[in-house]
Every structure is written in C-alpha cells, then in structure tokens.
Design a protein around this motif. Structure first.
Motif, PDB file in Angstrom:
ATOM      1  N   THR A  91       8.844  15.549   7.768  1.00 18.48           N
ATOM      2  CA  THR A  91       9.610  14.444   7.208  1.00 18.48           C
ATOM      3  C   THR A  91       9.168  14.218   5.772  1.00 18.48           C
ATOM      4  OG1 THR A  91       9.785  13.356   9.360  1.00 18.48           O
ATOM      5  CG2 THR A  91      10.181  11.986   7.428  1.00 18.48           C
ATOM      6  N   HIS A  92      10.150  14.013   4.881  1.00 16.16           N
ATOM      7  CA  HIS A  92       9.849  13.716   3.483  1.00 16.16           C
ATOM      8  C   HIS A  92      10.846  12.716   2.937  1.00 16.16           C
ATOM      9  CE1 HIS A  92       6.788  16.755   2.848  1.00 16.16           C
ATOM     10  NE2 HIS A  92       7.520  17.549   3.591  1.00 16.16           N
ATOM     11  N   ALA A  93      10.342  11.651   2.343  1.00 21.45           N
ATOM     12  CA  ALA A  93      11.181  10.705   1.617  1.00 21.45           C
ATOM     13  C   ALA A  93      11.062  11.048   0.137  1.00 21.45           C
ATOM     14  CB  ALA A  93      10.715   9.275   1.869  1.00 21.45           C
ATOM     15  N   TYR A  94      12.163  10.886  -0.589  1.00 23.82           N
ATOM     16  CA  TYR A  94      12.120  11.132  -2.028  1.00 23.82           C
ATOM     17  C   TYR A  94      12.927  10.079  -2.770  1.00 23.82           C
ATOM     18  CZ  TYR A  94      16.856  13.058  -1.703  1.00 23.82           C
ATOM     19  OH  TYR A  94      18.196  13.221  -1.481  1.00 23.82           O
ATOM     20  N   THR A  95      12.544   9.866  -3.997  1.00 24.10           N
ATOM     21  CA  THR A  95      13.358   9.098  -4.931  1.00 24.10           C
ATOM     22  C   THR A  95      13.450   9.918  -6.209  1.00 24.10           C
ATOM     23  OG1 THR A  95      11.493   7.866  -5.859  1.00 24.10           O
ATOM     24  CG2 THR A  95      12.646   6.843  -4.011  1.00 24.10           C
ATOM     25  N   LYS A  96      14.618   9.907  -6.798  1.00 23.32           N
ATOM     26  CA  LYS A  96      14.852  10.681  -8.012  1.00 23.32           C
ATOM     27  C   LYS A  96      13.855  10.297  -9.101  1.00 23.32           C
ATOM     28  CE  LYS A  96      18.448  11.850 -11.307  1.00 23.32           C
ATOM     29  NZ  LYS A  96      19.892  11.812 -11.577  1.00 23.32           N
ATOM     30  N   TRP A 139      22.619  14.908   1.149  1.00 23.14           N
ATOM     31  CA  TRP A 139      21.524  14.170   0.514  1.00 23.14           C
ATOM     32  C   TRP A 139      22.063  13.226  -0.558  1.00 23.14           C
ATOM     33  CZ3 TRP A 139      18.440  15.183   4.052  1.00 23.14           C
ATOM     34  CH2 TRP A 139      18.333  16.460   4.590  1.00 23.14           C
ATOM     35  N   ASN A 140      21.476  12.047  -0.631  1.00 26.97           N
ATOM     36  CA  ASN A 140      21.824  11.095  -1.678  1.00 26.97           C
ATOM     37  C   ASN A 140      21.171  11.511  -2.986  1.00 26.97           C
ATOM     38  OD1 ASN A 140      23.282   9.459   0.082  1.00 26.97           O
ATOM     39  ND2 ASN A 140      21.453   8.311   0.668  1.00 26.97           N
ATOM     40  N   ASN A 141      21.835  11.220  -4.101  1.00 23.31           N
ATOM     41  CA  ASN A 141      21.316  11.629  -5.409  1.00 23.31           C
ATOM     42  C   ASN A 141      20.231  10.701  -5.947  1.00 23.31           C
ATOM     43  OD1 ASN A 141      23.044  13.780  -5.377  1.00 23.31           O
ATOM     44  ND2 ASN A 141      24.445  12.956  -6.899  1.00 23.31           N
ATOM     45  N   ASP A 142      20.078   9.514  -5.400  1.00 29.14           N
ATOM     46  CA  ASP A 142      19.051   8.609  -5.912  1.00 29.14           C
ATOM     47  C   ASP A 142      17.801   8.581  -5.050  1.00 29.14           C
ATOM     48  OD1 ASP A 142      20.377   7.368  -3.817  1.00 29.14           O
ATOM     49  OD2 ASP A 142      20.338   5.377  -4.742  1.00 29.14           O
ATOM     50  N   LYS A 143      17.977   8.566  -3.714  1.00 28.35           N
ATOM     51  CA  LYS A 143      16.831   8.572  -2.789  1.00 28.35           C
ATOM     52  C   LYS A 143      17.351   8.863  -1.395  1.00 28.35           C
ATOM     53  CE  LYS A 143      17.038   3.610  -1.997  1.00 28.35           C
ATOM     54  NZ  LYS A 143      16.308   2.362  -2.031  1.00 28.35           N
ATOM     55  N   ASP A 144      16.485   9.425  -0.588  1.00 25.56           N
ATOM     56  CA  ASP A 144      16.850   9.734   0.797  1.00 25.56           C
ATOM     57  C   ASP A 144      15.585  10.139   1.541  1.00 25.56           C
ATOM     58  OD1 ASP A 144      18.491  10.108   3.043  1.00 25.56           O
ATOM     59  OD2 ASP A 144      19.972  11.230   1.901  1.00 25.56           O
ATOM     60  N   THR A 145      15.725  10.404   2.823  1.00 28.54           N
ATOM     61  CA  THR A 145      14.636  10.928   3.641  1.00 28.54           C
ATOM     62  C   THR A 145      15.160  12.134   4.395  1.00 28.54           C
ATOM     63  OG1 THR A 145      13.679   8.723   3.895  1.00 28.54           O
ATOM     64  CG2 THR A 145      12.929  10.417   5.439  1.00 28.54           C
ATOM     65  N   ILE A 146      14.382  13.205   4.404  1.00 28.79           N
ATOM     66  CA  ILE A 146      14.728  14.437   5.093  1.00 28.79           C
ATOM     67  C   ILE A 146      13.877  14.504   6.362  1.00 28.79           C
ATOM     68  CG2 ILE A 146      14.722  16.961   4.963  1.00 28.79           C
ATOM     69  CD1 ILE A 146      14.662  16.526   1.852  1.00 28.79           C
ATOM     70  N   TYR A 147      14.548  14.668   7.490  1.00 35.98           N
ATOM     71  CA  TYR A 147      13.867  14.809   8.776  1.00 35.98           C
ATOM     72  C   TYR A 147      14.167  16.186   9.336  1.00 35.98           C
ATOM     73  CZ  TYR A 147      13.693   9.691   8.643  1.00 35.98           C
ATOM     74  OH  TYR A 147      13.484   8.385   8.276  1.00 35.98           O
ATOM     75  N   LEU A 148      13.139  16.851   9.830  1.00 37.41           N
ATOM     76  CA  LEU A 148      13.278  18.118  10.531  1.00 37.41           C
ATOM     77  C   LEU A 148      12.699  17.914  11.924  1.00 37.41           C
ATOM     78  CD1 LEU A 148      13.957  21.175  10.576  1.00 37.41           C
ATOM     79  CD2 LEU A 148      11.639  21.581   9.685  1.00 37.41           C
TER      80      LEU A 148
END
Length: 165
Positions: free
Chosen positions: A145-150, A126-135
């Motif tokens: 699926t979840h996208a996040y930004t720090k 995972w990236n520390n600033d932003k990424d997307t998790i896909y299952l």
C-alpha cells in the motif's frame, strides 16, 4: 504480516495521554510483489476517450522482489481509495524473480514478453493530486500500500513516483 505499534504515555497535569502510531506503510506487508512505481498523471491533457485519449499512458508497475520465487498475478487486486476503481488480474501472468508488469489503462493485448497487462477500461484509475494504491493478494491480504500526493512525492513534476527501487 508483522505490524509494529508504538505506544507512548505521557502524564501531564493529572491527565494521561496515550498515542498509538499506525502501522508503517508497505514495508510491513509480507509479499514478494510490491508496487515499484506509478505514472499517476499521464502526459498530455487528460482524456479517457478510448480512441484518442491518453489513459494508456497511466500505469502502475508491480515487481516481484523475490530472489527465488515465481509469482502468478492471477487473483491479485489493484485498487485506489474508492471501491469502484479496481482491477483484478483474471488470467495467469507469471512474474519470475526480479520481473515486473505494467498495468496500463485503456485497451490492448496483454503480453508476458512485453511485461504489460491492460485494464480494458479507458477511465483513469489514479487521481492527479493524491491517491492511495492498494495491492491485495488473491487471499484478500494486503501485499503493498502506498499513499501519494503530487506536491510531496513528485519532486520533478513528471507525474511518476517510485516507491521501491
């Protein structure tokens, strides 16, 4: 899988504008397994050294939200936005109703009793600033699926984000 689309049309000065909204994240996928949360930024200074690094402290928690079904993780895939960062559960790992597993970086021994599976790879996922998790399900269908930004999602700055309670 249910996907909701909203369609809006506006006529202004003889121009027709159509706006289509994208499907809602996560809530629209029909799966008992969902991403409960992610420790996307491992505590300490990032080092992917297998002997002294902290990639074991980076993990994603996957939970079985079913009240009755036991789900085998074998064949499920977890990945980020790049095609090279992915993990496929290759062995049987059963999650009973309400049970969870932490998929950790680094090397270790998988354990049903300790609810842990290791990626057997010391690189961070995972990236520390932003990424997307896909299952993905073994069939290839989306499970979650979840996208996040720090800055938006990690209010307390501890490197952990919760998605489903």
């Amino acid at each position: 899988m249910r996907i909701r689309f909203a369609l809006a049309a506006t006529v202004a000065a003889g121009t027709l504008a159509v706006v289509v909204s994208a499907p809602a994240q996560a809530a629209e996928y029909s799966s008992a397994l969902k991403v409960k949360g992610v420790q996307y930024d491992a505590p300490g200074r990032d080092s992917n050294s297998c002997s002294t690094g902290n990639s074991k402290s980076e993990y994603v928690t996957i939970k079985n939200y079913s009240r009755t079904a036991t789900v085998n993780l074998k064949g499920y895939v977890v990945k980020d936005t790049t095609t090279s960062n992915k993990f496929t559960f290759r062995a049987d790992h059963y999650l009973g109703p309400g049970d969870y597993v932490k998929l950790r970086g680094g090397h270790g021994t998988d354990s049903d009793a300790k609810n842990v599976v290791y990626r057997q790879n010391c690189n961070f996922l995972w990236n520390n600033d932003k990424d997307t998790i896909y299952l993905y399900k073994p069939s290839g269908a989306h499970a979650d699926t979840h996208a996040y930004t720090k800055s938006r999602d990690d209010r307390d700055g501890n490197g952990y984000i919760t998605f489903h309670g």
